[in-house]
Write an enzyme that holds these catalytic residues in place. Structure first.
Site, PDB file in Angstrom:
ATOM      1  N   THR A 159       0.847  -1.196   0.000  1.00 30.73           N
ATOM      2  CA  THR A 159       0.000   0.000   0.000  1.00 30.73           C
ATOM      3  C   THR A 159       0.887   1.251   0.000  1.00 30.73           C
ATOM      4  OG1 THR A 159      -0.161   0.153   2.419  1.00 30.73           O
ATOM      5  CG2 THR A 159      -1.776  -1.251   1.299  1.00 30.73           C
ATOM      6  N   GLY A 160       0.351   2.333  -0.555  1.00 27.91           N
ATOM      7  CA  GLY A 160       1.113   3.592  -0.585  1.00 27.91           C
ATOM      8  C   GLY A 160       2.371   3.474  -1.409  1.00 27.91           C
ATOM      9  N   ALA A 161       2.232   2.971  -2.644  1.00 29.69           N
ATOM     10  CA  ALA A 161       3.421   2.678  -3.462  1.00 29.69           C
ATOM     11  C   ALA A 161       3.613   3.664  -4.614  1.00 29.69           C
ATOM     12  CB  ALA A 161       3.340   1.245  -3.994  1.00 29.69           C
ATOM     13  N   SER A 162       2.977   4.830  -4.546  1.00 31.08           N
ATOM     14  CA  SER A 162       3.157   5.808  -5.635  1.00 31.08           C
ATOM     15  C   SER A 162       4.527   6.468  -5.555  1.00 31.08           C
ATOM     16  CB  SER A 162       2.066   6.876  -5.569  1.00 31.08           C
ATOM     17  OG  SER A 162       2.065   7.508  -4.299  1.00 31.08           O
ATOM     18  N   GLY A 172       8.248   7.133  -2.594  1.00 33.99           N
ATOM     19  CA  GLY A 172       8.870   6.901  -1.290  1.00 33.99           C
ATOM     20  C   GLY A 172       9.152   5.438  -0.984  1.00 33.99           C
ATOM     21  N   ILE A 173       8.953   5.098   0.287  1.00 30.24           N
ATOM     22  CA  ILE A 173       9.306   3.762   0.777  1.00 30.24           C
ATOM     23  C   ILE A 173       8.469   2.684   0.076  1.00 30.24           C
ATOM     24  CG2 ILE A 173       9.321   2.282   2.833  1.00 30.24           C
ATOM     25  CD1 ILE A 173       9.828   4.890   4.491  1.00 30.24           C
ATOM     26  N   GLY A 174       7.182   2.949  -0.097  1.00 26.08           N
ATOM     27  CA  GLY A 174       6.293   1.958  -0.725  1.00 26.08           C
ATOM     28  C   GLY A 174       6.723   1.629  -2.141  1.00 26.08           C
ATOM     29  N   SER A 212       7.121   3.596  12.900  1.00 28.71           N
ATOM     30  CA  SER A 212       8.059   4.723  13.047  1.00 28.71           C
ATOM     31  C   SER A 212       8.692   4.679  14.433  1.00 28.71           C
ATOM     32  CB  SER A 212       7.279   6.027  12.886  1.00 28.71           C
ATOM     33  OG  SER A 212       7.995   7.103  13.443  1.00 28.71           O
ATOM     34  N   TYR A 224       0.327  11.227  15.111  1.00 29.14           N
ATOM     35  CA  TYR A 224       1.177  10.315  14.336  1.00 29.14           C
ATOM     36  C   TYR A 224       1.851   9.306  15.269  1.00 29.14           C
ATOM     37  CZ  TYR A 224       4.845   8.768  11.104  1.00 29.14           C
ATOM     38  OH  TYR A 224       5.685   8.004  10.315  1.00 29.14           O
TER      39      TYR A 224
HETATM   40  P1  NAP Z   1       5.316   9.373   1.307  1.00 32.18           P
HETATM   41  O1  NAP Z   1       6.473   9.558   0.398  1.00 32.18           O
HETATM   42  O2  NAP Z   1       4.542  10.565   1.753  1.00 32.18           O
HETATM   43  O3  NAP Z   1       4.301   8.308   0.631  1.00 32.18           O
HETATM   44  C1  NAP Z   1       3.109   7.959   1.268  1.00 32.18           C
HETATM   45  C2  NAP Z   1       2.345   6.968   0.421  1.00 32.18           C
HETATM   46  O4  NAP Z   1       1.142   6.596   1.127  1.00 32.18           O
HETATM   47  C3  NAP Z   1       1.904   7.552  -0.907  1.00 32.18           C
HETATM   48  O5  NAP Z   1       1.941   6.542  -1.881  1.00 32.18           O
HETATM   49  C4  NAP Z   1       0.467   7.956  -0.635  1.00 32.18           C
HETATM   50  O6  NAP Z   1      -0.385   7.978  -1.771  1.00 32.18           O
HETATM   51  C5  NAP Z   1       0.035   6.790   0.253  1.00 32.18           C
HETATM   52  N1  NAP Z   1      -1.177   7.069   1.002  1.00 32.18           N
HETATM   53  C6  NAP Z   1      -1.431   8.095   1.847  1.00 32.18           C
HETATM   54  N2  NAP Z   1      -2.686   7.991   2.316  1.00 32.18           N
HETATM   55  C7  NAP Z   1      -3.238   6.883   1.751  1.00 32.18           C
HETATM   56  C8  NAP Z   1      -4.501   6.266   1.843  1.00 32.18           C
HETATM   57  N3  NAP Z   1      -5.476   6.752   2.625  1.00 32.18           N
HETATM   58  N4  NAP Z   1      -4.731   5.143   1.118  1.00 32.18           N
HETATM   59  C9  NAP Z   1      -3.759   4.629   0.311  1.00 32.18           C
HETATM   60  N5  NAP Z   1      -2.538   5.180   0.202  1.00 32.18           N
HETATM   61  C10 NAP Z   1      -2.287   6.297   0.908  1.00 32.18           C
HETATM   62  O7  NAP Z   1       5.732   8.634   2.655  1.00 32.18           O
HETATM   63  P2  NAP Z   1       6.933   7.645   3.021  1.00 32.18           P
HETATM   64  O8  NAP Z   1       7.979   8.440   3.687  1.00 32.18           O
HETATM   65  O9  NAP Z   1       7.294   6.787   1.846  1.00 32.18           O
HETATM   66  O10 NAP Z   1       6.218   6.785   4.161  1.00 32.18           O
HETATM   67  C11 NAP Z   1       5.794   5.452   3.990  1.00 32.18           C
HETATM   68  C12 NAP Z   1       5.541   4.854   5.367  1.00 32.18           C
HETATM   69  O11 NAP Z   1       6.739   4.933   6.145  1.00 32.18           O
HETATM   70  C13 NAP Z   1       4.466   5.581   6.174  1.00 32.18           C
HETATM   71  O12 NAP Z   1       3.688   4.647   6.892  1.00 32.18           O
HETATM   72  C14 NAP Z   1       5.262   6.435   7.137  1.00 32.18           C
HETATM   73  O13 NAP Z   1       4.564   6.735   8.307  1.00 32.18           O
HETATM   74  C15 NAP Z   1       6.452   5.532   7.400  1.00 32.18           C
HETATM   75  N6  NAP Z   1       7.624   6.261   7.907  1.00 32.18           N
HETATM   76  C16 NAP Z   1       8.289   7.151   7.117  1.00 32.18           C
HETATM   77  C17 NAP Z   1       9.389   7.823   7.649  1.00 32.18           C
HETATM   78  C18 NAP Z   1      10.193   8.807   6.837  1.00 32.18           C
HETATM   79  O14 NAP Z   1      11.105   9.423   7.419  1.00 32.18           O
HETATM   80  N7  NAP Z   1       9.934   8.973   5.539  1.00 32.18           N
HETATM   81  C19 NAP Z   1       9.777   7.597   8.967  1.00 32.18           C
HETATM   82  C20 NAP Z   1       9.069   6.694   9.744  1.00 32.18           C
HETATM   83  C21 NAP Z   1       7.996   6.017   9.184  1.00 32.18           C
HETATM   84  P3  NAP Z   1      -0.689   9.332  -2.595  1.00 32.18           P
HETATM   85  O15 NAP Z   1       0.527   9.570  -3.412  1.00 32.18           O
HETATM   86  O16 NAP Z   1      -1.877   9.019  -3.414  1.00 32.18           O
HETATM   87  O17 NAP Z   1      -0.942  10.404  -1.560  1.00 32.18           O
END
Ligand code: NAP
Length: 260
Positions: free
Chosen positions: A9-12, A14-16, A157, A170
Site C-alpha cells: 500500500t502507498g506505493a506511488s 517513497g518507501i512503498g 516509526s 502520528y
Molecule cells: P510518502 O512519500 O509521503 O508516501 C506515502 C504513500 O502513502 C503515498 O503513496 C500515498 O499515496 C500513500 N497514502 C497516503 N494515504 C493513503 C490512503 N489513505 N490510502 C492509500 N494510500 C495512501 O511517505 P513515506 O515516507 O514513503 O512513508 C511510507 C511509510 O513509512 C508511512 O507509513 C510512514 O509513516 C512511514 N515512515 C516514514 C518515515 C520517513 O522518514 N519517511 C519515517 C518513519 C515512518 P498518494 O501519493 O496518493 O498520496
C-alpha cells in the site's frame, strides 16, 4: 512454481515504491496502491512491468521453463475505507488468487500542536495509519490461515516507541501499529503466519521534504550514521522479512542509523 503475490500500500512514491520495485526484481506478482497520485502510480507500474519483462526475457534465454512473466496490478483507493479495501481484495483474488505477503506501508503525518488539531485531522491520521491495518488484515488473514502461510509487514516509526512533540496523533497511531503487530503475531503464529513491523527513523522521502536546509542539518547531526536512510534500505529489510523465517515474528525492528 507460480509466482507469489505481494500487496504494497502507498506505493506511488517513497518507501512503498522502493518496496514494490524490490519485490518486482524477485519474480513476485506485485499489487500497488495509493489514494490520489494516479500518474505516479502508473509510473511505478510501468517500472515494475519493465523489470518483470527484463527478468522474464533473461530467464527464457537460459531455458527456465517459466512461460509468463509475473504480473502487476495497480489500484487507487483509500486503505482507511473498508468498502474500498474489499474491492481491492476482490481484484487481487480474481487476478492472482490469494495474497502471500501484505505490506501495510501507506501512511501520513501531521505536524502541529495537539490543541490546534481538528477532529477531522485526527480521524484522517488514525484511519490511514491504523484502521488500514485492520481493514487489510481482516480481509487477507482468512486466506492465509487456510493456506497455513503468509507474511504481514507493517511500516511503523521510531515515534511509535518514543513519541514526538508536535506529532502526537502520528506517534499514537504508530504506537498502536506496534501493539497491533505484536498482538496479531501471537494470534497468527499457530497458523504459520509471521507479523513484524519496521520502525523507520528518518528516511529520505517526500514526507520529510517540509524540512528546510537548517532543520535537515540539525536532524542529520542527531543521527549517529550521519545521514538519512534511503527508501531502498527500508525495502531491503522488508524483503528480508518476507523470506522464509517462521520463527521471526512479533518484532518491531528499528531502521534508524542508531538514532533512537
Ligand atoms: P510518502 O512519500 O509521503 O508516501 C506515502 C504513500 O502513502 C503515498 O503513496 C500515498 O499515496 C500513500 N497514502 C497516503 N494515504 C493513503 C490512503 N489513505 N490510502 C492509500 N494510500 C495512501 O511517505 P513515506 O515516507 O514513503 O512513508 C511510507 C511509510 O513509512 C508511512 O507509513 C510512514 O509513516 C512511514 N515512515 C516514514 C518515515 C520517513 O522518514 N519517511 C519515517 C518513519 C515512518 P498518494 O501519493 O496518493 O498520496
Amino acid at each position: 512454481m507460480p509466482a507469489k503475490t505481494v500487496l504494497v500500500t502507498g506505493a506511488s512514491r517513497g518507501i512503498g515504491k522502493a518496496i514494490a520495485l524490490r519485490f518486482a526484481k524477485e519474480d513476485y506478482n506485485v499489487v500497488i496502491n495509493c489514494v490520489r497520485s494516479q500518474t505516479l502510480l502508473a509510473e511505478t507500474e510501468a517500472e515494475i512491468r519493465a523489470i518483470q519483462s527484463a527478468r522474464h526475457g533473461a530467464k527464457q534465454g537460459v531455458g527456465s521453463g517459466q512461460d509468463s512473466p509475473a504480473g502487476c496490478l495497480s489500484f487507487l483507493c483509500d486503505v482507511g475505507d473498508m468498502a474500498a479495501c474489499e474491492k481491492l481484495m476482490a481484484q487481487i483474488r480474481e487476478r492472482f488468487g490469494r495474497l502471500d505477503i501484505l505490506v501495510n506501508n501507506a501512511g501520513i503525518s501531521h505536524i502541529g500542536l495537539l490543541q490546534d488539531m481538528s477532529p477531522g485531522e485526527w480521524d484522517r491520521i488514525i484511519r490511514t495509519n491504523l484502521t488500514s491495518l485492520f481493514n487489510l488484515c481482516r480481509l487477507t488473514v482468512p486466506d492465509m490461515v487456510a493456506g497455513k502461510s503468509g507474511k504481514i509487514i507493517n511500516i511503523s516509526s521510531v515515534w511509535g516507541q518514543r513519541g514526538a512533540s508536535c506529532e502526537v496523533a502520528y506517534s499514537a497511531s504508530k504506537g498502536a501499529v506496534n501493539a497491533f503487530t505484536k498482538a496479531l503475531a501471537k494470534e497468527l503464529a499457530p497458523s504459520n503466519i509471521q507479523v513484524n513491523a519496521v520502525a523507520c527513523g528518518a528516511i529520505d522521502t517526500e514526507m520529510n521534504h517540509f524540512l528546510d536546509a537548517g532543520e535537515l542539518q540539525s536532524l542529520t547531526d542527531e543521527i549517529p550514521a550521519g545521514r538519512l536512510g534511503t527508501p531502498e534500505e527500508a525495502a531491503d529489510l522488508v524483503f528480508y522479512l518476507a523470506q522464509e523465517n517462521a520463527y521471526l515474528t512479533g518484532q518491531i525492528i528499528g531502521l534508524d542509523g542508531g538514532w533512537i
